[in-house]
Scaffold this motif. Structure first.
Motif, PDB file in Angstrom:
ATOM      1  N   LEU A  14       0.423  -1.196  -0.103  1.00 45.41           N
ATOM      2  CA  LEU A  14       0.088  -0.293   0.076  1.00 45.41           C
ATOM      3  C   LEU A  14       0.785   1.158   0.011  1.00 45.41           C
ATOM      4  O   LEU A  14       0.459   2.163   0.008  1.00 45.41           O
ATOM      5  N   THR A  15       2.020   1.137   0.019  1.00 51.27           N
ATOM      6  CA  THR A  15       2.784   2.010   0.026  1.00 51.27           C
ATOM      7  C   THR A  15       2.873   3.394  -1.025  1.00 51.27           C
ATOM      8  O   THR A  15       3.096   4.706  -1.096  1.00 51.27           O
ATOM      9  N   SER A  16       2.617   2.487  -2.500  1.00 50.76           N
ATOM     10  CA  SER A  16       2.242   3.619  -3.450  1.00 50.76           C
ATOM     11  C   SER A  16       1.363   4.718  -3.807  1.00 50.76           C
ATOM     12  O   SER A  16       1.186   5.678  -4.291  1.00 50.76           O
ATOM     13  N   LEU A  17       0.148   4.035  -2.534  1.00 48.47           N
ATOM     14  CA  LEU A  17      -1.034   4.596  -2.943  1.00 48.47           C
ATOM     15  C   LEU A  17      -0.814   5.611  -1.666  1.00 48.47           C
ATOM     16  O   LEU A  17      -1.447   7.064  -1.731  1.00 48.47           O
ATOM     17  N   LYS A  18       0.180   5.242  -0.606  1.00 48.99           N
ATOM     18  CA  LYS A  18       0.302   6.956   0.391  1.00 48.99           C
ATOM     19  C   LYS A  18       1.349   7.647  -0.468  1.00 48.99           C
ATOM     20  O   LYS A  18       0.825   9.057  -0.381  1.00 48.99           O
ATOM     21  N   GLU A  19       1.816   7.029  -1.426  1.00 49.10           N
ATOM     22  CA  GLU A  19       2.823   8.488  -1.740  1.00 49.10           C
ATOM     23  C   GLU A  19       2.377   8.996  -2.725  1.00 49.10           C
ATOM     24  O   GLU A  19       2.737  10.437  -2.967  1.00 49.10           O
ATOM     25  N   ALA A  20       1.097   8.131  -3.611  1.00 47.48           N
ATOM     26  CA  ALA A  20       0.655   9.328  -4.272  1.00 47.48           C
ATOM     27  C   ALA A  20      -0.405  10.233  -3.311  1.00 47.48           C
ATOM     28  O   ALA A  20      -1.636  10.781  -3.935  1.00 47.48           O
ATOM     29  N   GLY A  21      -0.877  10.273  -2.292  1.00 46.27           N
ATOM     30  CA  GLY A  21      -0.996  10.856  -1.239  1.00 46.27           C
ATOM     31  C   GLY A  21      -2.514  10.892  -1.067  1.00 46.27           C
ATOM     32  O   GLY A  21      -3.492  11.335  -0.690  1.00 46.27           O
ATOM     33  N   HIS A  22      -2.917   9.656  -1.375  1.00 47.01           N
ATOM     34  CA  HIS A  22      -4.433   8.944  -0.559  1.00 47.01           C
ATOM     35  C   HIS A  22      -4.280   8.361   0.198  1.00 47.01           C
ATOM     36  O   HIS A  22      -5.534   8.353   0.586  1.00 47.01           O
ATOM     37  N   ILE A  23      -3.384   7.927   1.467  1.00 45.16           N
ATOM     38  CA  ILE A  23      -3.613   7.402   2.737  1.00 45.16           C
ATOM     39  C   ILE A  23      -2.751   7.451   3.337  1.00 45.16           C
ATOM     40  O   ILE A  23      -1.606   8.184   2.391  1.00 45.16           O
ATOM     41  N   GLU A  24      -2.932   7.260   4.536  1.00 46.84           N
ATOM     42  CA  GLU A  24      -1.910   7.617   5.498  1.00 46.84           C
ATOM     43  C   GLU A  24      -1.422   5.857   5.720  1.00 46.84           C
ATOM     44  O   GLU A  24      -2.131   5.795   5.632  1.00 46.84           O
ATOM     45  N   LEU A  25      -0.461   5.865   6.040  1.00 45.14           N
ATOM     46  CA  LEU A  25      -0.078   4.273   6.454  1.00 45.14           C
ATOM     47  C   LEU A  25       0.506   4.439   8.535  1.00 45.14           C
ATOM     48  O   LEU A  25       1.277   6.005   8.392  1.00 45.14           O
ATOM     49  N   PRO A  26       0.586   3.273   8.998  1.00 46.77           N
ATOM     50  CA  PRO A  26       1.361   3.219  10.452  1.00 46.77           C
ATOM     51  C   PRO A  26       2.269   4.145  10.116  1.00 46.77           C
ATOM     52  O   PRO A  26       3.777   4.083   9.548  1.00 46.77           O
ATOM     53  N   PHE A  27       3.645   4.770  11.127  1.00 49.75           N
ATOM     54  CA  PHE A  27       3.929   4.970  11.315  1.00 49.75           C
ATOM     55  C   PHE A  27       4.860   4.967  11.932  1.00 49.75           C
ATOM     56  O   PHE A  27       4.212   4.679  14.035  1.00 49.75           O
ATOM     57  N   ILE A  28       6.150   3.797  12.532  1.00 54.38           N
ATOM     58  CA  ILE A  28       6.736   3.643  13.418  1.00 54.38           C
ATOM     59  C   ILE A  28       7.840   4.300  13.676  1.00 54.38           C
ATOM     60  O   ILE A  28       9.071   3.859  12.710  1.00 54.38           O
ATOM     61  N   PRO A  29       8.118   4.428  14.778  1.00 47.54           N
ATOM     62  CA  PRO A  29       9.317   5.342  15.441  1.00 47.54           C
ATOM     63  C   PRO A  29      10.516   4.607  15.142  1.00 47.54           C
ATOM     64  O   PRO A  29      10.039   3.318  15.539  1.00 47.54           O
ATOM     65  N   GLU A  30      11.987   5.186  14.339  1.00 46.17           N
ATOM     66  CA  GLU A  30      12.590   4.672  14.924  1.00 46.17           C
ATOM     67  C   GLU A  30      13.626   3.770  16.283  1.00 46.17           C
ATOM     68  O   GLU A  30      13.373   4.863  16.775  1.00 46.17           O
ATOM     69  N   GLY A  31      14.571   3.164  15.790  1.00 43.86           N
ATOM     70  CA  GLY A  31      14.107   2.385  16.919  1.00 43.86           C
ATOM     71  C   GLY A  31      12.831   2.086  18.064  1.00 43.86           C
ATOM     72  O   GLY A  31      13.231   0.719  18.849  1.00 43.86           O
ATOM     73  N   CYS A  32      11.495   1.636  17.285  1.00 45.91           N
ATOM     74  CA  CYS A  32      10.589   1.182  18.148  1.00 45.91           C
ATOM     75  C   CYS A  32      10.394  -0.275  17.057  1.00 45.91           C
ATOM     76  O   CYS A  32      10.402  -0.278  16.478  1.00 45.91           O
TER      77      CYS A  32
END
Length: 123
Positions: A14-32
Motif C-alpha cells: 500500500l506504500t504507493s497509495l501513500k506516496e500518491a497522497g491517497h492514504i496514510e500508513l502506520p508510522f513506527i518511530p525509528e528504534g521502536c
C-alpha cells in the motif's frame, strides 16, 4: 510471525497509495518495534473512510473503523472529562480503517484486500 507477515504485506503493497497522497500508513518511530496486532490505513476524511468501508463491504471484505475516542462515547461523557483542546484525537480516529488481520488470512486474501483498496482509489 503470521501477523507480522500480514502487517508487512499490507504496508509494502500500500506504500504507493501513500506516496500518491491517497492514504496514510502506520508510522513506527525509528528504534521502536511493534507487535503487528492490527493494521490500519487513514483516509483523508470521515466521509472517505465511510465510503471506503462500504466499498470493501460490497466486495466481501470486512473492515471496520478503529474506535470512538472515550471523550466522545456516552460513558466518557458521563464519567470522564477532556482537558484542553481536542486538536487531533477525534479527527484522527474518524480517518482510521482497520484492515482484516487474523490467523487464517491467506496470501490470496491479503492480495485481494490490497487490490480492492487500489480499485477504490483508481475508480
Amino acid at each position: 510471525d503470521k501477523r507480522m507477515h500480514t502487517w508487512n504485506t499490507y504496508y509494502e503493497n500500500l506504500t504507493s497509495l501513500k506516496e500518491a497522497g491517497h492514504i496514510e500508513l502506520p508510522f513506527i518511530p525509528e528504534g521502536c518495534v511493534h507487535n503487528a496486532h492490527m493494521f490500519y490505513i487513514k483516509a483523508k476524511t470521515l466521509e472517505e473512510r465511510t465510503a471506503l468501508i462500504q466499498y470493501l463491504k460490497e466486495n466481501d471484505i470486512s473492515s471496520v473503523f478503529h474506535y470512538i475516542p472515550l471523550h466522545g462515547a456516552p460513558a466518557g461523557q458521563k464519567y470522564g472529562r477532556f482537558h484542553g483542546e481536542d486538536k487531533y484525537t477525534t479527527k484522527e480516529s474518524e480517518r482510521l480503517v482497520r484492515l482484516p488481520m487474523y490467523y487464517q488470512l491467506s496470501q490470496a486474501d491479503k492480495e485481494y484486500v490490497v487490490k480492492t483498496i487500489f480499485d477504490y482509489f483508481n475508480r
